[in-house]
Design a protein around this motif. Structure first.
Motif, short mmCIF file in Angstrom:
data_model
loop_
_atom_site.label_atom_id
_atom_site.label_comp_id
_atom_site.label_asym_id
_atom_site.label_seq_id
_atom_site.Cartn_x
_atom_site.Cartn_y
_atom_site.Cartn_z
N THR A 183 17.33 19.10 81.93
CA THR A 183 17.51 18.11 82.98
C THR A 183 18.65 18.47 83.94
O THR A 183 18.86 17.77 84.93
N THR A 185 10.59 19.06 83.13
CA THR A 185 11.61 19.95 83.68
C THR A 185 11.18 21.41 83.64
O THR A 185 11.90 22.28 84.14
N THR A 225 11.42 23.75 86.76
CA THR A 225 12.81 24.03 87.13
C THR A 225 13.42 25.05 86.17
O THR A 225 14.11 25.99 86.60
#
Length: 501
Positions: free
Chosen positions: A144, A168, A171
């Motif tokens: 996160t 997530t 990312t």
């Protein structure tokens, strides 16, 4: 589950566990065979997980209210004399839901926390790969985090585990790719549980990734042959590499990364530079700078003195031409009076033009010294080397005149050495033609090192005998202030606002 965990569940009156609104609890499913019909079960069901909420306190407010209510429910059992076992997957105090109960109840009731096997250890076991060996540093990261933060931390560590994938994952994957760690990364889903999956992370479809999955960047040392150690070589002349691998065939181009270590030790390294040094197969550099880099199994070191920059650059490029990943180690910032120019000059010659070369910035001595003194470079300034080994003194004097005449603050590198003893005195005389005698001059020596010292003197009082090769001089402009504050410290600063003419 540990033996002690099984014992505690058997002795408990109440079994509590967290779950989402669907009511299914992984922790309960793991402990199910140890639950009895007479156990009182407390399902602590989250009001929200990842969705939005209309709670007046927002997402955090909704969770805080839930934790308070859940703790009160458990406290009621404890006040009634019942023993409560809160079960949590993994370890209760490692990203676990139990910790919120612990903070609210442990100071009020006798509490025992039973450690568990974390998903980190379970994932490594399922991969059959060591997480960390010898002096390697393991970093555990929540997915996160912002992408830039993930990238920096992945680049700077030896081994890593990224938790909380799920949404997530895109990312995290980008951060692994940007940090150069994607080829090393493994994906583990539901380790030791039903539906377990392990694959190379680069091959994973983001749409299939659940929350209960992790990314593992395991030990690099573990992949080395058993006999691989760390060798140190001394480079004293031009390398004569053939550009071929050990079998005599070209092995494809490697890469040269020119890395700035800052003015001293590890505290001055950027995360990107730290990662490049860890990933290199060969380190090339001046002995003093190489000594700042931790020894790593499998790396080869090619040390030399500080007067063979071109030969050092050619050695690095020859190694890269044989397919090696090479880090050229430079002090400070490699692009400021350091190794980047030497490497690029050789890299632009015909034999080496196809070799990838990257330059990673570092904290240069001027910035480090200025920070220690305050903010003497807060306005326009010039950086000049006083060494006349590679350029004539006449050029240096002309540049000093120009910069001083323009009322620039000056950062003077390489002011003196055992063989150069007169340049500081001549520079002082020249600068006094443009600056007031009481202009602040900072003498910053061995910044970041064990013999660090920072002193401020007036330009007229600058003593060349107090300046050596490890000293950097910062000469203020006409606007630079040296102020002694109430705590007895002196700060030097140059205002950003310049008076109108």
């Amino acid at each position: 589950m540990t033996v002690r965990a099984v014992q505690v569940i058997a002795q408990a009156d109440v079994i509590a566990y967290h779950s989402a609104r669907h009511g299914r609890s992984i922790a309960r499913s793991i402990a199910a065979e140890h639950l009895r019909a007479d156990h009182i079960e407390e399902a602590l069901i989250y009001p929200v997980t990842t969705e939005s909420t209309d709670h007046p306190g927002g997402y955090r407010g909704a969770l805080d209210e839930f934790y308070g209510t859940a703790a009160a429910r458990l406290a009621a059992h404890l006040d009634a004399g019942r023993t409560v076992a809160v079960i949590s997957e993994g370890d209760p105090l490692f990203y676990g839901s139990y910790q919120h109960m612990h903070k609210r109840l442990a100071h009020r009731y006798p509490t025992e926390v039973i450690p568990g096997v974390t998903s980190v250890s379970a994932a490594a076991a399922r991969l059959g790969k060591p997480l960390a060996e010898a002096d390697e540093v393991l970093t555990i990261l929540p997915g996160t985090l912002p992408e830039e933060e993930l990238t920096a931390r992945l680049a700077s560590t030896d081994t890593a585990v990224v938790m909380k994938l799920g949404r997530t994952f895109p990312t995290v994957r980008r951060a692994l790719e940007r940090s150069g760690r994607l080829p090393e990364a493994h994906y583990v889903e539901r380790a030791t549980m039903s539906g377990e999956r392990t694959e190379r992370l680069a091959d994973i479809d983001a749409e299939t990734v659940p929350y209960f999955s992790v990314s593992v960047v395991p030990s690099r040392i573990a992949d080395l042959p058993p006999s691989t150690g760390t060798s140190t070589e001394t480079a004293t002349a031009t390398a004569t590499g053939t550009g071929t691998g050990t079998a005599g065939e070209p092995s494809g181009p490697g890469e040269v990364v020119v890395v700035g270590t800052g003015p001293a030790g590890p505290l001055w390294l950027t995360p990107e530079s730290r990662g490049a040094l860890a990933a290199a197969e060969d380190l090339v550099g001046y002995t003093t700078y190489l000594d700042r880099v931790p020894l790593r199994p499998g790396q080869r070191r090619h040390a030399s003195d500080n007067k063979v920059e071109s030969e050092r650059a050619e050695l690095a490029l020859d190694l890269a031409r044989r397919g090696r990943r090479v880090a050229v180690v430079s002090g400070g910032d490699p692009g400021i009076f350091a190794m980047a120019t030497a490497v690029l000059e050789v890299a632009c010659q015909a034999p080496y033009r196809a070799i990838p070369v990257r330059v990673l910035p570092g904290v240069t001595a001027a910035n480090a010294a200025a920070a220690r003194a305050g903010a003497p470079l807060g306005h326009d300034y010039a950086v000049i080397s006083l060494s006349d080994r590679l350029k004539p003194w006449e050029v240096i004097a002309e540049r000093l005149h120009g910069a001083a005449g323009a009322d620039l603050a000056l950062a003077l590198y390489n002011p003196g050495s055992r063989s150069r003893t007169w340049q500081v005195g001549k520079a002082r005389e020249l600068l006094l033609e443009h600056r007031a005698p009481d202009t602040p001059v900072i003498l910053a020596r061995d910044i970041g090192g064990p013999e660090e010292s920072v002193r401020t003197v007036h330009l007229a009082d600058l003593d060349p005998n107090q300046v050596d090769m490890r000293t950097l001089l910062i000469v203020g402009s006409s606007q630079t202030q040296a102020v002694r504050r109430d705590d007895g410290t002196e700060v030097v600063w140059t205002p950003r606002r310049y008076p109108e003419g």
